[in-house]
Design a protein around this motif. Sequence first.
Motif, PDB file in Angstrom:
ATOM      1  N   HIS A   1      11.840 -12.785  -8.971  1.00 23.39           N
ATOM      2  CA  HIS A   1      10.589 -12.504  -8.253  1.00 23.39           C
ATOM      3  C   HIS A   1       9.746 -13.779  -8.249  1.00 23.39           C
ATOM      4  CE1 HIS A   1       7.247  -9.376  -7.244  1.00 23.39           C
ATOM      5  NE2 HIS A   1       6.808 -10.586  -6.919  1.00 23.39           N
TER       6      HIS A   1
ATOM      7  N   HIS B   1       7.633 -16.234  -5.293  1.00 24.79           N
ATOM      8  CA  HIS B   1       7.232 -16.398  -3.886  1.00 24.79           C
ATOM      9  C   HIS B   1       7.234 -17.870  -3.484  1.00 24.79           C
ATOM     10  CE1 HIS B   1       5.516 -12.278  -3.132  1.00 24.79           C
ATOM     11  NE2 HIS B   1       5.523 -12.270  -4.456  1.00 24.79           N
TER      12      HIS B   1
ATOM     13  N   HIS C   1       7.065  -4.315  -3.768  1.00 27.22           N
ATOM     14  CA  HIS C   1       5.895  -4.427  -4.632  1.00 27.22           C
ATOM     15  C   HIS C   1       5.241  -3.043  -4.715  1.00 27.22           C
ATOM     16  CE1 HIS C   1       6.162  -8.780  -3.844  1.00 27.22           C
ATOM     17  NE2 HIS C   1       5.248  -8.985  -4.770  1.00 27.22           N
TER      18      HIS C   1
ATOM     19  N   HIS D   1       6.649  -5.702  -9.961  1.00 21.62           N
ATOM     20  CA  HIS D   1       5.587  -5.399 -10.923  1.00 21.62           C
ATOM     21  C   HIS D   1       5.766  -3.996 -11.526  1.00 21.62           C
ATOM     22  CE1 HIS D   1       3.663  -9.127  -9.971  1.00 21.62           C
ATOM     23  NE2 HIS D   1       3.642  -8.820  -8.691  1.00 21.62           N
TER      24      HIS D   1
ATOM     25  N   ASP E   1       6.495 -14.652 -10.400  1.00 25.51           N
ATOM     26  CA  ASP E   1       5.685 -14.319  -9.219  1.00 25.51           C
ATOM     27  C   ASP E   1       5.315 -15.602  -8.464  1.00 25.51           C
ATOM     28  OD1 ASP E   1       4.687 -12.415  -7.522  1.00 25.51           O
ATOM     29  OD2 ASP E   1       2.819 -12.075  -8.608  1.00 25.51           O
TER      30      ASP E   1
HETATM   31 ZN    ZN Z   1       4.973 -10.794  -5.896  1.00 26.08          ZN
END
Ligand code: ZN
Length: 342
Positions: free
Chosen positions: A19, A21, A211, A235, A292
């Motif tokens: 995970h 981005h 998400h 998450h 993240d």
């Molecule tokens: Zn994310």
Amino acid sequence: MTSEDRRNFIKSLNLADVHRHFDGSIRPETLWELSDKYYSAVPGLDFEQFRHYLQWDDAVDSTLLDYLDKFHVPLQYTQFYDNIRRISFELAEDAYLDGVKLLELRINPVIHRRAGLTTRQVIAATRKGLSLFQEDHPDFRAGIIVIAMRNHGGNMARLLLREVVGEKEEFHDGIGVIGFDIAGHEAPFPPLLFENAYDLAARMGLKKTAHAGESEGPERIWEALDCLGPHRIGHGTSAGQDAELMKRLAADGICLEVCLSSNLQTGAISALSDHPLPRFLEAGVKVALCTDNPTVSNTTLAREYELAMELFSMSENDVRALAGMSCDCTFLGEGCPFPEAG
Ligand SMILES: [Zn+2]
């Protein structure tokens, strides 16, 4: 164990980040260089001041808006093929130097099309950058997860999926699209809106994550499970409030992508020590520890493992098991290539 011993131990593991981005993981130095190239630098700012607009600083940042603000500056530079390719290469290099051998990079192509690139060109540039890095590092594996923004709705999500079908991993040597995700404001755009898009993703042979339960309660995670049939949840923080939900996640083998620093910064938890990670593990829920947005959150995956070790008094064996579980949750090919990590 000293903090240096701890760091060395973590880096000796084969880490997986599933995970991460694209737009939250860009080197500040690269953006500074691009700002100089395009605009002869940003008038009135030196590098340290510029960095503040990209990266969380505990001394001054405290809210979700502070966090989201960090995504604005990169967008003017991520509209060009060469920049996306370079950033993807550097992003792979940064991950690898941090001990990451398996990286799933997620990207929303739509926000990088403003200078005329097509969705496929955005993905192709990302593939190219990751592939260039992988060529010289055969022990590194990567794949791409395409993100649809929740606020664009379910029909746009389906259109996006149709656009990326030719970028699937199986049509390319090495690296391509392996998964699908939705991200953005949860409350007004519930999972139900994306039921058809997730059906299409499944028919296209893509793995599914979503998400959910980051800014909203556990009911959104229940909905995501029932409407979207995901293999993983991004998450899923609020699942820690719902014992029945944790039982369901454990029974169905759904993996939660846990991002400690990000959860604190966005307000999903009020203190790191309150994070439900230990409760997830105790309930038998699969967990993948992830970053993240390493640049925005001012962290690395190794740092997130250190945090978990410190906060929850994890032993070396606990951490080894966590790294193995993160790797087992991958969408890549045949799964975890590092049996010794488990
Ligand atoms: Zn994310």
